[in-house]
Design a protein around this motif. Structure first.
Motif, PDB file in Angstrom:
ATOM      1  N   LEU A   1      70.123  59.060  33.175  1.00  0.00           N
ATOM      2  CA  LEU A   1      71.460  58.966  33.758  1.00  0.00           C
ATOM      3  C   LEU A   1      71.419  59.082  35.279  1.00  0.00           C
ATOM      4  O   LEU A   1      72.012  58.284  35.997  1.00  0.00           O
TER       5      LEU A   1
ATOM      6  N   THR B   1      77.115  58.328  27.200  1.00  0.00           N
ATOM      7  CA  THR B   1      75.722  58.604  26.854  1.00  0.00           C
ATOM      8  C   THR B   1      75.418  60.096  26.844  1.00  0.00           C
ATOM      9  O   THR B   1      74.525  60.556  26.116  1.00  0.00           O
ATOM     10  N   LEU B   2      76.157  60.871  27.631  1.00  0.00           N
ATOM     11  CA  LEU B   2      75.914  62.314  27.698  1.00  0.00           C
ATOM     12  C   LEU B   2      76.186  63.026  26.377  1.00  0.00           C
ATOM     13  O   LEU B   2      75.705  64.137  26.162  1.00  0.00           O
TER      14      LEU B   2
ATOM     15  N   THR C   1      73.101  57.945  21.942  1.00  0.00           N
ATOM     16  CA  THR C   1      74.168  58.832  21.479  1.00  0.00           C
ATOM     17  C   THR C   1      74.347  58.734  19.970  1.00  0.00           C
ATOM     18  O   THR C   1      74.487  59.755  19.279  1.00  0.00           O
TER      19      THR C   1
ATOM     20  N   ASN D   1      76.221  66.210  40.189  1.00  0.00           N
ATOM     21  CA  ASN D   1      76.802  64.930  40.586  1.00  0.00           C
ATOM     22  C   ASN D   1      77.521  65.061  41.934  1.00  0.00           C
ATOM     23  O   ASN D   1      77.520  64.125  42.750  1.00  0.00           O
TER      24      ASN D   1
ATOM     25  N   ILE E   1      80.778  60.440  30.848  1.00  0.00           N
ATOM     26  CA  ILE E   1      79.847  59.366  30.506  1.00  0.00           C
ATOM     27  C   ILE E   1      79.525  59.468  29.019  1.00  0.00           C
ATOM     28  O   ILE E   1      79.068  60.512  28.546  1.00  0.00           O
TER      29      ILE E   1
ATOM     30  N   ILE F   1      66.771  62.071  28.799  1.00  0.00           N
ATOM     31  CA  ILE F   1      68.121  61.485  28.798  1.00  0.00           C
ATOM     32  C   ILE F   1      68.819  61.812  30.117  1.00  0.00           C
ATOM     33  O   ILE F   1      69.473  60.958  30.716  1.00  0.00           O
ATOM     34  N   THR F   2      68.663  63.050  30.569  1.00  0.00           N
ATOM     35  CA  THR F   2      69.259  63.458  31.850  1.00  0.00           C
ATOM     36  C   THR F   2      68.698  62.619  32.986  1.00  0.00           C
ATOM     37  O   THR F   2      69.448  62.138  33.847  1.00  0.00           O
TER      38      THR F   2
ATOM     39  N   GLY G   1      70.251  54.512  35.349  1.00  0.00           N
ATOM     40  CA  GLY G   1      70.247  53.668  34.157  1.00  0.00           C
ATOM     41  C   GLY G   1      68.890  53.251  33.641  1.00  0.00           C
ATOM     42  O   GLY G   1      68.763  52.213  32.976  1.00  0.00           O
TER      43      GLY G   1
END
Length: 435
Positions: free
Chosen positions: A168, A62-63, A246, A294, A60, A164-165, A172
């Motif tokens: 996700l 964004t990570l 990011t 995940n 991903i 942020i984590t 979203g």
């Protein structure tokens, strides 16, 4: 026995047993997830499916913000940013009882926010502030306690890798909204600890700072502004749509590198290798945890565990106040033995549907969840910030804990405010147009 209940029990037992055996949490999550899904798919299908889900969990874009923010925080920690923020905090606290204690709180809030790391904050502030407070006659156990109690504020005040984590794993939720939503709760955390420190230090008679001249105040403020400007750039850039989370993280690395090597000239190029290696190691650990969680998220969804847990929790009472209190107590317990990141990854998919059913927004729940689990970073037996602070101060846990109990009470009051009054989480995001 239903599939969901059977899978949930197997996951719980496996996690408890493996953690007691000292197995790393990432591996524990993977093993527990594969064992649970094997009941439904069989071992030959469970293993490759889990590997695919793990890859998808970290593939991903964004990570990328997480390793960049970690690198920026490490550059700040080594680049002399902490001392300048301490000088600014000293100027802000003035001649009030226990001003050095208040300086520690404000400096933790400032440095924790710009670095995004509670561990970095407690280490940097403890190294600098503890000798100064000791020289002024402060109780060393109290000094360690207030440093530990306020270091997690930087995990709420942006930029925050924890938020942020959550963004996700929650499906979203806006990172910009979460960043804005964490500001007031983070400030309230710090202020509540300052109230406790005020009465304690006043009782002890700690008055230790001479009034600072207006000229000196201007000097230390101007010296610290370039460091504080990073927060404005990151939050303003994301909220204003100038760049993504990011891209803002990448910019933060460049900015802090230039600030430390060229503007302040406190970081040598040869030190970058160690900083990069340390950042890569921590980033790899977090990414592995995200990938492992995940798999567990997929297993839970496949077996229906979140729906089952939602039914159980909602069945406790018809009163939302009681249900939210039960959720908070559960999270406080979880936080005592699970680190922040894996706890967010595990419990978001379980508790988010419950809180949505109670009328909470994903934003409000995310701030409540993160705030709650941040408390776990300063509680035994696992709290990483707690033990980092004790090590830096060279104190013993049993001596520091009585002082920490005072701060726990104040922080819990703020947690209840954040839980039952959505305004604290939603006010700033709503001003920026987020709902």
């Amino acid at each position: 026995m239903s599939v969901a209940l059977s899978a949930a029990l197997l996951i719980l037992v496996t996690i408890v047993v493996l953690l007691l055996l000292g197995i790393p949490i990432g591996i524990t999550l993977i093993v527990a997830s594969i064992l649970a899904i094997t009941q439904s798919l069989g071992f030959s299908a469970a293993v490759p499916s889990s590997a695919l889900k793990m890859f998808q969990g970290i593939n991903i874009f964004t990570l990328l913000a997480i390793p960049f923010f970690i690198l920026a925080g490490n550059i700040m920690n080594k680049g002399g940013i902490a001392l300048r923020l301490i000088n600014l905090a000293t100027a802000m606290t003035g001649r009030i009882p226990g001003s050095l204690a208040h300086t520690n709180v404000v400096a933790n809030m400032l440095f924790g926010s710009v670095s995004g790391s509670g561990t970095a904050a407690v280490s940097a502030m403890g190294t600098i502030m503890s000798p100064i407070q000791k020289e002024k006659g402060y109780d060393e156990d109290f000094t360690a306690a207030i440093n530990i109690a306020t270091a997690p504020t930087g995990l709420l005040i942006p930029p925050s890798t924890a938020l942020i984590t959550y963004a996700l794993v929650s499906g979203g939720t806006s990172v910009a909204a979460l960043f804005l939503g964490g500001i007031l709760p983070g400030i309230l955390w710090g202020l509540s600890c300052m109230v406790v420190a005020y009465f304690y230090t006043k009782k002890k008679g700690y008055i230790d700072t001479k009034p600072i001249s207006f000229k000196e105040f201007i000097r230390v403020t101007l010296d610290a502004i370039p460091s504080l400007f990073l927060i404005i750039i990151v939050i303003g850039g994301i909220v204003g749509g100038i760049f993504t989370a990011t891209e803002s993280a990448a910019f933060a690395v460049v900015y802090t590198l230039l600030l430390s090597t060229i503007f302040y000239k406190t970081l040598k190029i040869k030190e970058l290798y160690t900083i990069l290696v340390d950042s890569a190691k921590l980033s790899a650990i977090i990414m592995f945890l995200i990938g492992a969680s995940n798999i567990m998220g997929w297993v839970m969804s496949f077996t229906g565990i979140p729906n089952m847990m939602a039914d159980v929790i909602l069945g406790i009472s018809d009163n939302p106040i009681i249900i939210l209190l039960a959720i908070n107590l559960l999270l406080l317990f979880v936080g005592t033995f699970l680190d922040l990141t894996p706890a967010i990854l595990i419990f978001t998919p379980i508790l988010l549907p419950v809180c949505l059913a109670l009328g909470m927004t994903p934003l409000h729940f995310g701030i409540m969840l993160t705030f709650n689990l941040c408390i776990g970073t300063i509680t035994p037996p696992v709290g990483n910030i707690l033990f980092a602070g004790i090590k830096v101060a060279d104190r013993k846990l049993e001596k520091v804990m009585p002082h920490l109990l005072r701060f726990y009470g104040a922080i819990f009051v703020v947690l209840m405010l954040v839980t039952y009054f959505p305004w604290f989480s939603s006010f700033l995001p709503s001003l920026a147009g987020y709902r």
